[in-house]
Design an enzyme around this catalytic site. Sequence first.
Site, PDB file in Angstrom:
ATOM      1  N   SER A 146       0.927  -1.075   0.000  1.00 11.34           N
ATOM      2  CA  SER A 146      -0.041   0.146  -0.136  1.00 11.34           C
ATOM      3  C   SER A 146       0.871   1.221   0.040  1.00 11.34           C
ATOM      4  CB  SER A 146      -0.827  -0.205   1.297  1.00 11.34           C
ATOM      5  OG  SER A 146      -1.113   1.022   1.790  1.00 11.34           O
ATOM      6  N   TYR A 159      -2.386  -0.883  10.331  1.00 10.17           N
ATOM      7  CA  TYR A 159      -2.026  -1.045   8.979  1.00 10.17           C
ATOM      8  C   TYR A 159      -0.693  -0.650   8.353  1.00 10.17           C
ATOM      9  CZ  TYR A 159      -3.915  -1.501   4.326  1.00 10.17           C
ATOM     10  OH  TYR A 159      -3.941  -1.854   3.089  1.00 10.17           O
TER      11      TYR A 159
HETATM   12  N1  LIG Z   1      -8.913  -0.755  -1.206  1.00 17.65           N
HETATM   13  C1  LIG Z   1      -7.784  -0.136  -1.341  1.00 17.65           C
HETATM   14  O1  LIG Z   1      -7.643   1.113  -1.665  1.00 17.65           O
HETATM   15  C2  LIG Z   1      -6.220  -0.809  -0.965  1.00 17.65           C
HETATM   16  C3  LIG Z   1      -5.022  -0.051  -1.043  1.00 17.65           C
HETATM   17  C4  LIG Z   1      -3.907  -0.741  -0.913  1.00 17.65           C
HETATM   18  C5  LIG Z   1      -3.788  -2.083  -0.215  1.00 17.65           C
HETATM   19  N2  LIG Z   1      -5.177  -2.626   0.004  1.00 17.65           N
HETATM   20  C6  LIG Z   1      -4.866  -4.336   0.398  1.00 17.65           C
HETATM   21  O2  LIG Z   1      -5.305  -4.984  -0.761  1.00 17.65           O
HETATM   22  C7  LIG Z   1      -6.173  -5.998  -0.290  1.00 17.65           C
HETATM   23  C8  LIG Z   1      -7.489  -6.205  -0.634  1.00 17.65           C
HETATM   24  O3  LIG Z   1      -8.143  -5.077  -0.249  1.00 17.65           O
HETATM   25  P1  LIG Z   1      -9.608  -4.759  -0.658  1.00 17.65           P
HETATM   26  O4  LIG Z   1      -9.803  -3.202  -0.451  1.00 17.65           O
HETATM   27  O5  LIG Z   1     -10.086  -5.530  -1.693  1.00 17.65           O
HETATM   28  O6  LIG Z   1     -10.292  -5.233   0.854  1.00 17.65           O
HETATM   29  P2  LIG Z   1     -11.685  -6.011   1.202  1.00 17.65           P
HETATM   30  O7  LIG Z   1     -12.726  -5.521  -0.018  1.00 17.65           O
HETATM   31  O8  LIG Z   1     -11.948  -5.894   2.518  1.00 17.65           O
HETATM   32  O9  LIG Z   1     -11.271  -7.757   0.781  1.00 17.65           O
HETATM   33  C9  LIG Z   1     -10.351  -8.287   1.568  1.00 17.65           C
HETATM   34  C10 LIG Z   1     -10.097  -9.843   1.032  1.00 17.65           C
HETATM   35  O10 LIG Z   1      -9.419 -10.210   2.216  1.00 17.65           O
HETATM   36  C11 LIG Z   1     -10.002 -11.515   2.573  1.00 17.65           C
HETATM   37  N3  LIG Z   1      -9.231 -11.806   3.870  1.00 17.65           N
HETATM   38  C12 LIG Z   1      -9.719 -10.831   4.950  1.00 17.65           C
HETATM   39  N4  LIG Z   1      -9.117 -11.620   6.322  1.00 17.65           N
HETATM   40  C13 LIG Z   1      -8.921 -12.428   5.905  1.00 17.65           C
HETATM   41  C14 LIG Z   1      -8.351 -14.039   6.475  1.00 17.65           C
HETATM   42  N5  LIG Z   1      -8.107 -13.847   7.995  1.00 17.65           N
HETATM   43  N6  LIG Z   1      -7.960 -15.130   5.714  1.00 17.65           N
HETATM   44  C15 LIG Z   1      -8.095 -14.986   4.389  1.00 17.65           C
HETATM   45  N7  LIG Z   1      -8.666 -14.045   3.769  1.00 17.65           N
HETATM   46  C16 LIG Z   1      -8.945 -12.788   4.397  1.00 17.65           C
HETATM   47  C17 LIG Z   1     -11.228 -11.312   2.407  1.00 17.65           C
HETATM   48  O11 LIG Z   1     -11.799 -12.453   2.240  1.00 17.65           O
HETATM   49  P3  LIG Z   1     -13.114 -13.363   3.099  1.00 17.65           P
HETATM   50  O12 LIG Z   1     -13.768 -12.262   4.031  1.00 17.65           O
HETATM   51  O13 LIG Z   1     -14.060 -13.939   2.090  1.00 17.65           O
HETATM   52  O14 LIG Z   1     -12.543 -14.341   3.883  1.00 17.65           O
HETATM   53  C18 LIG Z   1     -11.608 -10.540   1.163  1.00 17.65           C
HETATM   54  O15 LIG Z   1     -11.495 -11.193   0.070  1.00 17.65           O
HETATM   55  C19 LIG Z   1      -5.933  -6.047   1.418  1.00 17.65           C
HETATM   56  O16 LIG Z   1      -4.815  -6.647   1.809  1.00 17.65           O
HETATM   57  C20 LIG Z   1      -5.808  -4.611   1.473  1.00 17.65           C
HETATM   58  O17 LIG Z   1      -5.223  -3.847   2.700  1.00 17.65           O
HETATM   59  C21 LIG Z   1      -6.200  -2.246  -0.291  1.00 17.65           C
END
Ligand SMILES: NC(=O)c1ccc[n+]([C@@H]2O[C@H](COP(=O)([O-])OP(=O)(O)OC[C@H]3O[C@@H](n4cnc5c(N)ncnc54)[C@H](OP(=O)(O)O)[C@@H]3O)[C@@H](O)[C@H]2O)c1
Length: 263
Positions: A146, A159
């Site tokens: 990130s 985070y």
């Molecule tokens: N959105 C942004 O702007 C952004 C920016 C930089 C980085 N990120 C990173 O990119 C990744 C995806 O983000 P997102 O925004 O798409 O988040 P999201 O919509 O909350 O999706 C998170 C995903 O991670 C899975 N997950 C969460 N806890 C878990 C666990 N204990 N074991 C296995 N799977 C788990 C969830 O699967 P289930 O709940 O179905 O198990 C879900 O598919 C994250 O690591 C986030 O920190 C996001």
Amino acid sequence: MSEKFFDLSGQVALVTGTSRGLGQYLARALARAGADLILTSRKRDTLSEFEQEIRAMGRKVLSLELDVRDHASIQSMAQQAEAAFGQIHILVNNAGCNVRKPALDVTWEDWNLVLDTNLRGSFFVAQAVARGMIARGYGRIINIGSVTSVFGFAGLAPYGASRGGIRQLTMSLADDWGRHGVTVNCLAPGWFRTEQNKVLYEDPEWVAYITDRIPVKRPGQPHDLDGAVVFLASEESRYVTGQTLLVDGGISTGATRATVARK
Ligand SMILES: NC(=O)c1ccc[n+]([C@@H]2O[C@H](COP(=O)([O-])OP(=O)(O)OC[C@H]3O[C@@H](n4cnc5c(N)ncnc54)[C@H](OP(=O)(O)O)[C@@H]3O)[C@@H](O)[C@H]2O)c1
């Protein structure tokens, strides 16, 4: 080696956290480039619609249960994936979570949740999958970081610590596994609207604020990560390892101006 650049035909990609959000964007991009897919979620039934979408693209696909906070779950998932496909060429460590709070309000449990999921989980998934990659002398590991891997933001202490750790972990693993044909890089997205940060995007004032601070003047869109993830997953990135690639519309160029995480 394929005659076409960035061709992932015949390759198997495991993307963690594909029940929604960035995990689906990344998996879709790899499938479009030709890869077969292993999808994961803590609840396997949440993957069925997405599984059908990937299958309709002509790719093989397998959905597995995975909780990255549970070591046995990680090992079982990796064994099932290898047994089904024989080899995993590409791993995208995407599963993650966030607790957005002022630092003084962060609890012991908040800290453990975020660090165990984002940092410890990513390490042990990489370890479980890299065993096979190292034995076969080929692998591409992409850890999702990130902007907080590189810059500090108020309200994101656990985070940011987890994402900074991911950047460091990426460099350590790259040094460890490069000699075995396994590259390890960090793909660091900027701000994308997903379930994880829905609360921020529901506030028009915040959206205007963040948009103004992004040099290309918009938050990330679903396809904005496609080129970067396919490049890092492909043979063409063979001499790139240990790196953090920010795909953020340029917000990191002025990150110190952006106080984005007060909610
Ligand atoms: N959105 C942004 O702007 C952004 C920016 C930089 C980085 N990120 C990173 O990119 C990744 C995806 O983000 P997102 O925004 O798409 O988040 P999201 O919509 O909350 O999706 C998170 C995903 O991670 C899975 N997950 C969460 N806890 C878990 C666990 N204990 N074991 C296995 N799977 C788990 C969830 O699967 P289930 O709940 O179905 O198990 C879900 O598919 C994250 O690591 C986030 O920190 C996001």
